[in-house]
Design a protein around this motif. Structure first.
Motif, PDB file in Angstrom:
ATOM      1  N   ARG A 286      34.277   9.634  18.159  1.00 24.50           N
ATOM      2  CA  ARG A 286      33.936   8.377  18.832  1.00 24.50           C
ATOM      3  C   ARG A 286      33.853   8.627  20.334  1.00 24.50           C
ATOM      4  N   VAL A 287      33.164   7.722  21.018  1.00 24.17           N
ATOM      5  CA  VAL A 287      32.979   7.857  22.470  1.00 24.17           C
ATOM      6  C   VAL A 287      33.312   6.526  23.148  1.00 24.17           C
ATOM      7  N   ALA A 288      34.027   6.605  24.268  1.00 27.68           N
ATOM      8  CA  ALA A 288      34.279   5.446  25.125  1.00 27.68           C
ATOM      9  C   ALA A 288      33.660   5.740  26.488  1.00 27.68           C
ATOM     10  N   VAL A 289      32.923   4.771  27.011  1.00 32.04           N
ATOM     11  CA  VAL A 289      32.211   4.939  28.278  1.00 32.04           C
ATOM     12  C   VAL A 289      32.928   4.142  29.365  1.00 32.04           C
TER      13      VAL A 289
ATOM     14  N   GLU B  67      36.754   0.444  34.007  1.00 31.74           N
ATOM     15  CA  GLU B  67      36.756  -0.336  32.775  1.00 31.74           C
ATOM     16  C   GLU B  67      35.960   0.388  31.696  1.00 31.74           C
ATOM     17  N   ILE B  68      36.300   0.120  30.438  1.00 33.97           N
ATOM     18  CA  ILE B  68      35.504   0.646  29.329  1.00 33.97           C
ATOM     19  C   ILE B  68      34.418  -0.374  29.018  1.00 33.97           C
ATOM     20  N   VAL B  69      33.163   0.049  29.166  1.00 27.29           N
ATOM     21  CA  VAL B  69      32.040  -0.877  28.995  1.00 27.29           C
ATOM     22  C   VAL B  69      31.387  -0.750  27.625  1.00 27.29           C
ATOM     23  N   GLU B  70      31.678   0.349  26.930  1.00 27.14           N
ATOM     24  CA  GLU B  70      31.097   0.538  25.602  1.00 27.14           C
ATOM     25  C   GLU B  70      31.888   1.608  24.868  1.00 27.14           C
ATOM     26  N   GLN B  71      32.123   1.387  23.574  1.00 29.53           N
ATOM     27  CA  GLN B  71      32.711   2.436  22.763  1.00 29.53           C
ATOM     28  C   GLN B  71      32.310   2.253  21.312  1.00 29.53           C
TER      29      GLN B  71
ATOM     30  N   TYR C   4      24.694   0.787  31.717  1.00 26.16           N
ATOM     31  CA  TYR C   4      25.276   1.956  32.374  1.00 26.16           C
ATOM     32  C   TYR C   4      25.194   3.186  31.472  1.00 26.16           C
ATOM     33  N   THR C   5      25.522   3.017  30.191  1.00 28.49           N
ATOM     34  CA  THR C   5      25.423   4.133  29.250  1.00 28.49           C
ATOM     35  C   THR C   5      23.977   4.587  29.106  1.00 28.49           C
ATOM     36  N   GLN C   6      23.055   3.637  29.126  1.00 26.62           N
ATOM     37  CA  GLN C   6      21.635   3.980  29.057  1.00 26.62           C
ATOM     38  C   GLN C   6      21.236   4.832  30.257  1.00 26.62           C
ATOM     39  N   ARG C   7      21.758   4.503  31.435  1.00 24.43           N
ATOM     40  CA  ARG C   7      21.455   5.287  32.628  1.00 24.43           C
ATOM     41  C   ARG C   7      22.034   6.698  32.515  1.00 24.43           C
TER      42      ARG C   7
ATOM     43  N   VAL D 219      33.694   9.331  28.642  1.00 19.70           N
ATOM     44  CA  VAL D 219      32.592   9.768  29.488  1.00 19.70           C
ATOM     45  C   VAL D 219      32.337   8.772  30.607  1.00 19.70           C
ATOM     46  N   GLY D 220      31.901   9.289  31.736  1.00 22.29           N
ATOM     47  CA  GLY D 220      31.579   8.455  32.884  1.00 22.29           C
ATOM     48  C   GLY D 220      31.313   9.337  34.088  1.00 22.29           C
ATOM     49  N   GLU D 221      30.699   8.757  35.112  1.00 21.01           N
ATOM     50  CA  GLU D 221      30.418   9.517  36.330  1.00 21.01           C
ATOM     51  C   GLU D 221      31.691   9.712  37.144  1.00 21.01           C
ATOM     52  N   SER D 222      31.603  10.527  38.180  1.00 21.88           N
ATOM     53  CA  SER D 222      32.724  10.733  39.078  1.00 21.88           C
ATOM     54  C   SER D 222      33.161   9.402  39.676  1.00 21.88           C
ATOM     55  N   GLY D 223      34.469   9.129  39.643  1.00 19.27           N
ATOM     56  CA  GLY D 223      34.991   7.880  40.174  1.00 19.27           C
ATOM     57  C   GLY D 223      35.053   6.751  39.171  1.00 19.27           C
ATOM     58  N   SER D 224      34.664   7.016  37.917  1.00 17.37           N
ATOM     59  CA  SER D 224      34.652   5.956  36.904  1.00 17.37           C
ATOM     60  C   SER D 224      36.050   5.614  36.410  1.00 17.37           C
TER      61      SER D 224
END
Length: 292
Positions: free
Chosen positions: A224-227, A232-236, A250-253, A48-53
């Protein structure tokens, strides 16, 4: 959801993807930096991530559609990051894809039966066996038997996505890369298609790399989820943890940006997101001041 504990089906190790500049002596663009993920058999990893992540780039790298600058992409212990065209053709038995827009990924001039039998014919299946397999696929994705003689334009968006899923399942793959497969559908159709993905996984044991910008979607379907953020992966971690009580700002946002039906809660989410963005901006400015 629970996942298997055996050796991973897919393992991405320290992956770097860079695109050369289009200008003479221009600097290359780094799309992915030191990516490490794994997917078990019968497991779904939500990306998961926004466009361009960089999430779609990672999916494309797994499919051999983006250049691997460094690192490894291992499928069942074999490095497929630099597979030749011939090797990629053989890999299609184990690795398939479902794209965001089912209409552009389906040949509008072919009947559904021909679309579904094409990958079977390429792999050398006899016509009679291919016809039988096509009927099985239509039943598996809950489409009527007469769909075999119809064109893609005769179906709704949700039905076309079911056709795309059936085509991906044709060769009984071990892993399917799902690139925003429900984002173009309305909410009711999204739920039905997601439930179809879950049922297919339960019946076949297929694994998914499920790319989405929507935390609610990946929560529903993922083990499982990778953000991803800026390549870059900032949380998983486990889906329930990452999508409900994330640790990274970022995931909180992303979580606060997800719409909710309650207007009061939605207004509170907007205020919380604005406050989080302001805090992040101040921290960034302070770090810059210290560095200078």
């Amino acid at each position: 959801m629970t996942a298997t504990s055996e050796a991973p089906l897919l393992s991405v190790q320290d992956l770097v993807v860079e695109y050369p500049s289009q200008r003479f002596r221009g600097k290359s663009f780094r799309a992915l930096t030191d990516i490490n993920i794994s997917i078990g058999r019968g497991e779904t990893l939500g990306l998961v991530g926004e466009s361009g992540s960089g999430k779609t780039t990672l999916g494309r790298a797994v499919l051999g559609l983006a250049p691997v600058t460094a690192g490894k992409i291992m499928l069942e212990g074999k490095d497929i990051g630099h597979a030749t065209r011939k090797e990629r053709r053989a890999l299609s038995r184990d690795l398939q894809v479902v794209f965001q827009d089912p209409y552009t990924s389906l040949n509008p001039a072919l009947e559904i039966g021909d679309i579904l039998s094409e990958p079977l014919s390429v792999q050398g299946m006899e016509p009679a066996a291919a016809r039988k397999r096509v009927k099985e696929l239509l039943d598996q994705v809950n489409l009527p038997a007469d769909a075999i003689h119809r064109l893609p334009r005769e179906f709704s968006g949700g039905q076309r996505q079911r056709v795309a899923i059936a085509r991906a399942l044709a060769l009984s793959p071990k892993l399917i890369v799902c690139d925003e497969p429900v984002s173009a559908l309305d909410l009711t159709t999204q739920a039905r298609v997601l439930d179809l993905f879950l049922q297919i996984q339960k019946d076949t044991g297929v694994s998914y790399l499920f790319v989405s910008h929507d935390l609610d979607v990946v929560r529903h379907i993922s083990h499982r989820v990778a953000v991803m953020y800026h390549g870059e992966i900032v949380e998983q971690g486990p889906a329930d943890v990452v999508t409900r009580t994330p640790e990274h700002p970022y995931t909180q946002r992303l979580l606060l940006a997800s719409p909710v039906p309650d207007p009061d809660r939605q207004e509170q989410r907007r205020a919380d997101r604005h406050r989080l963005l302001e805090t992040h901006r101040q921290q960034h400015e302070q770090a810059g001041a210290l560095a200078s």
